[in-house]
Design an enzyme around this catalytic site. Structure first.
Site, PDB file in Angstrom:
ATOM      1  N   LYS A  76     -38.666  44.784 -17.177  1.00  0.00           N
ATOM      2  CA  LYS A  76     -38.480  44.886 -15.696  1.00  0.00           C
ATOM      3  C   LYS A  76     -39.436  45.875 -15.451  1.00  0.00           C
ATOM      4  CE  LYS A  76     -34.603  46.251 -12.852  1.00  0.00           C
ATOM      5  NZ  LYS A  76     -32.905  46.597 -12.815  1.00  0.00           N
ATOM      6  N   SER A 151     -29.780  44.020 -10.063  1.00  0.00           N
ATOM      7  CA  SER A 151     -31.176  44.175  -9.850  1.00  0.00           C
ATOM      8  C   SER A 151     -32.080  43.545 -10.821  1.00  0.00           C
ATOM      9  CB  SER A 151     -31.546  45.647  -9.421  1.00  0.00           C
ATOM     10  OG  SER A 151     -31.397  46.469 -10.356  1.00  0.00           O
ATOM     11  N   SER A 175     -26.339  46.098 -12.891  1.00  0.00           N
ATOM     12  CA  SER A 175     -27.744  45.344 -12.989  1.00  0.00           C
ATOM     13  C   SER A 175     -28.216  44.742 -14.238  1.00  0.00           C
ATOM     14  CB  SER A 175     -28.876  46.089 -12.405  1.00  0.00           C
ATOM     15  OG  SER A 175     -28.859  46.319 -11.023  1.00  0.00           O
TER      16      SER A 175
HETATM   17  N1  GLN Z   1     -25.585  46.517  -7.018  1.00  0.00           N
HETATM   18  C1  GLN Z   1     -25.642  47.859  -7.533  1.00  0.00           C
HETATM   19  C2  GLN Z   1     -26.519  48.703  -6.350  1.00  0.00           C
HETATM   20  O1  GLN Z   1     -26.985  48.247  -5.628  1.00  0.00           O
HETATM   21  C3  GLN Z   1     -26.254  48.328  -8.831  1.00  0.00           C
HETATM   22  C4  GLN Z   1     -27.638  48.049  -8.859  1.00  0.00           C
HETATM   23  C5  GLN Z   1     -28.019  48.677 -10.121  1.00  0.00           C
HETATM   24  O2  GLN Z   1     -27.549  48.662 -11.062  1.00  0.00           O
HETATM   25  N2  GLN Z   1     -29.435  48.860 -10.317  1.00  0.00           N
HETATM   26  O3  GLN Z   1     -26.487  49.668  -6.541  1.00  0.00           O
END
Ligand code: GLN
EC number: 6.3.5.7
Length: 483
Positions: A76, A151, A175
């Site tokens: 990532k 994400s 995410s």
């Molecule tokens: N959807 C969550 C957020 O926007 C989690 C994102 C994540 O785990 N990086 O914060």
């Protein structure tokens, strides 16, 4: 060749059926051919990959072995990679070449993994759809009109489309698990402190945790083995021995106590997903598990608490991007304030700016007690709920998401609608617990995930349960059409 799992690749390499270099070339060609449909990569690292593959082949020829030796993966794009762009999905870091490798990157490279590239992601890992990336949205290989989740949407789409067997990802509020659910993968968010955060660009430091995304629990065990462990460079890393995750995959589930929270099945959960979750429960019962209804009474407060704590920490973490030391700098600043304002205004996208503003507000004098402190208290209540539940059960099971992957653009005008979709995943981050999502069926051709949560450092138990489930089901083997 591209259909192979990490475990199959390890066997093939050990049996000299093919070399890492051959496999790497096949996958790089596949990425070049198919990724334009998905946009799952921000950078391809072809030269590095070939070099690492050759080195892995040489190590094997010298008698070395190891499940990751010569295994192709991707990172990532928030794991720092020395000399390679590490963008975090943001214009702010489009020109940033990290001066060092993240611990996770260095550990996997030392184990012989081959880095094919850096995967697309929501900007600074803020999002659930991979639509906030400055490099454009990622498409779900199961249906190109739908989001892959976020994400870690790039890692998920790439692995689901068989562009590579596994990838690293991170999970601040879901995410890893949510994109796994949306793309028919197995994804594991480890216990907070299990995997080093050093060199992992911070979103919300007390919630962020790196982990593996792959097609099977067996492969997650292999990748986690290479990622986990104490790191003195990360002050929140925990000095606990790392068990052999592959060794416990075969353990029997006889007598395993599974807790199913009654709050999980309230309004908001797609009834078709509820049915698939019930089917997965029946499957685990057949394997000897015992089901018990439990309660997590403070779950309803988790979303508001998370969406105060995460932006608060983000507003602090992202203050380092000021146009001075690295990252985007505006043209011809008038003075220092103008430099800060325009560099940040131009470098950050709308979702990141929204969160910085919310976070700065929640931390400001006069509002700190009302928002941040209160959210921290809720966080403790959420953790206490889990501690009480784990006195009675060995794992907790439920849906990973209330709905399957939505259409691209469907939630763009309403950020809160997207936040609400995190209801099942964020509690594990608030409590620091490990969680796993695994494939459990399909709704309208779109994958559905079942989530398992375990007590601290019981990643092995999660992988064991998921592996046993996968020995008796075939959802995880389904391949999206066209890939
Ligand atoms: N959807 C969550 C957020 O926007 C989690 C994102 C994540 O785990 N990086 O914060």
């Amino acid at each position: 060749m591209h259909q192979m799992t990490l475990a199959e690749i390890a066997r093939g390499l050990a049996d000299k059926k093919f070399s890492s270099e051959e496999l790497t070339k096949v996958l790089l060609a596949r990425i070049t051919q198919l990724d334009p449909q998905l946009n799952s990569f921000i950078s391809l690292t072809e030269e590095l990959a070939i070099e690492q593959a050759k080195a892995a082949d040489a190590r094997r020829a010298n008698g070395e072995s190891g499940a990751l030796l010569g295994a192709p993966i991707a990172h990532k794009d928030l794991f720092c990679t020395q000399g390679i762009r590490t963008s975090c999905g943001s214009k702010m870091l489009d020109n940033f070449k990290a001066p060092y490798d993240a611990t996770v990157v260095a550990k996997l490279a030392a184990a012989g993994a081959v880095t094919l590239g850096k995967t697309n992601m929501d900007e600074f890992a803020m999002g659930s759809a991979n639509e906030s990336s400055w490099y454009g949205a990622v498409k779900n290989p199961w249906n190109l009109e739908h989001v892959p989740g976020g994400s870690s949407g790039g890692s998920a789409a790439a692995v689901a489309a068989r562009l590579l067997p596994a990838a690293t990802a991170t999970d601040t509020g879901g995410s890893i698990r949510q994109p796994a659910a949306f793309t028919n993968l197995t994804g594991l968010k480890p216990t907070y402190g299990r995997v080093s955060r050093w060199g992992m660009i911070a979103y919300a430091s007390s919630l962020d945790q790196g982990g593996p995304l792959a097609r099977t629990a067996e492969d997650c065990a292999i990748l986690l083995q290479g990622m986990a462990g104490f790191d003195q460079n990360d002050s929140t890393s925990i000095d606990e021995p790392v068990p052999d995750y592959s060794a416990s995959l075969g353990d029997s589930l006889q007598g395993l106590r599974i807790g199913v929270p009654k709050e999980y099945f309230s309004a908001g959960l797609d009834p078709r997903i509820a049915e698939l979750i019930q089917n997965s429960i029946k499957e685990l019962q057949k394997l000897g598990a015992v089901i018990k209804e439990i309660s997590l009474p403070n779950m309803q407060h988790a979303i508001p608490a998370y969406y105060v704590i995460a932006p608060a920490e983000a507003s602090s973490n992202l203050s380092r991007f000021d146009g001075v030391r690295f990252g985007h700098r505006c043209e011809q600043p008038k003075d220092l304030i103008d430099l800060y304002k325009r560099s940040r205004g131009e470098g950050f996208g709308p979702e990141v700016q929204r969160r910085i503003m919310v976070g700065a507000y929640a931390l400001s004098a006069g509002y700190y007690d009302a928002y941040y402190l209160k959210a921290q208290k809720i966080r403790r209540l959420v953790k206490n709920d889990f501690m009480a539940a784990f006195n009675e059960v060995d794992i907790i099971l439920g849906p990973t998401t209330p709905n399957p992957a939505w259409k691209l653009g469907a939630k763009n005008s309403d950020p809160v609608a997207a936040y609400l979709e995190d209801v099942y995943t964020i509690t594990a981050n608030l409590a620091g617990l490990p969680g796993l999502s695994m494939p459990a069926g399909f709704v309208d051709g779109l994958p559905v995930g079942v989530q398992l949560l375990a007590p601290y450092f019981q990643e092995g138990r999660l992988l064991n349960v998921a592996h046993q489930y996968q020995l008796h089901t075939d959802w995880h083997t389904r391949t999206p059409q066209g890939f």
